[in-house]
Design a protein around this motif. Structure first.
Motif, short mmCIF file in Angstrom:
data_model
loop_
_atom_site.label_atom_id
_atom_site.label_comp_id
_atom_site.label_asym_id
_atom_site.label_seq_id
_atom_site.Cartn_x
_atom_site.Cartn_y
_atom_site.Cartn_z
N GLN A 1 -1.96 -5.93 4.54
CA GLN A 1 -2.86 -5.09 3.76
C GLN A 1 -3.46 -4.03 4.66
O GLN A 1 -3.98 -4.35 5.74
CB GLN A 1 -3.95 -5.93 3.11
N ARG B 1 -0.50 -2.61 0.20
CA ARG B 1 -0.19 -3.96 0.60
C ARG B 1 1.32 -4.08 0.74
O ARG B 1 2.05 -4.05 -0.26
CB ARG B 1 -0.70 -4.98 -0.41
N SER C 1 4.80 -6.02 1.72
CA SER C 1 5.33 -7.37 1.62
C SER C 1 6.61 -7.48 2.42
O SER C 1 7.36 -6.52 2.55
CB SER C 1 5.61 -7.73 0.16
N TYR D 1 2.46 -10.65 4.31
CA TYR D 1 1.86 -9.44 3.78
C TYR D 1 1.10 -8.70 4.87
O TYR D 1 0.62 -9.29 5.84
CB TYR D 1 0.87 -9.77 2.66
N THR E 1 -4.93 -6.35 7.64
CA THR E 1 -5.03 -7.78 7.44
C THR E 1 -3.64 -8.35 7.20
O THR E 1 -2.93 -7.91 6.30
CB THR E 1 -5.93 -8.14 6.25
N LEU F 1 -6.18 -0.90 4.65
CA LEU F 1 -7.27 -0.23 3.95
C LEU F 1 -7.59 1.10 4.62
O LEU F 1 -7.33 1.29 5.81
CB LEU F 1 -8.52 -1.11 3.95
N SER G 1 -5.21 2.50 -0.15
CA SER G 1 -4.80 1.21 0.38
C SER G 1 -3.38 0.89 -0.02
O SER G 1 -2.89 1.37 -1.05
CB SER G 1 -5.73 0.10 -0.12
#
Length: 127
Positions: free
Chosen positions: A82, A19, A21, A80, A69, A84, A17
């Motif tokens: 995200q 994330r 920014s 952000y 997401t 997965l 995963s």
């Protein structure tokens, strides 16, 4: 004027995963719809996700639903993404963008709907 700087990309194993920014500067950040796009070598820039300026509505490309997401924190002037269960086909440069709207009801799905772009952050997924 809005300046956007992406971060959080890198090399990750398939199934992992990330994330991402996107830090924005500008006093009117909260008034912009924010979007994420990605572009793989030799391919057109592809819509990933967008979030309305109010933060109450999100939009995803059909192929991105489930694993992606998008969120925003207006207090931090940051959006952000995200991701997965990363797959090798997710390898691309990921760009964030800010749009003021007024370009059609589906402006968020198209690069012309955005006024400002970041420099991109590279995501590489190794199998």
């Amino acid at each position: 004027q809005v300046q956007l700087v992406e971060s959080g990309g890198g090399l990750v194993q398939a199934g992992g995963s990330l994330r991402l920014s996107c830090a924005a500067s500008g006093r009117t950040f909260s008034s912009y719809t924010m979007g994420w796009f990605r572009q793989a070598p030799g391919k057109e820039r592809e819509f990933v996700a967008a979030i309305h300026w109010s933060g109450g509505l999100t939009y995803y490309a059909d192929s991105m639903k489930g694993r992606f997401t998008i969120s925003r924190d207006n207090a931090k002037n940051t959006v952000y993404l995200q991701i997965l269960n990363l797959k090798p086909e997710d390898t691309a440069v990921y760009y964030c963008a800010a749009g003021a709207g007024g370009k059609g009801s589906t402006y968020y799905r198209r690069p012309p709907g955005y006024d400002y772009w970041g420099q991109g952050t590279q995501v590489t997924v190794a199998s």
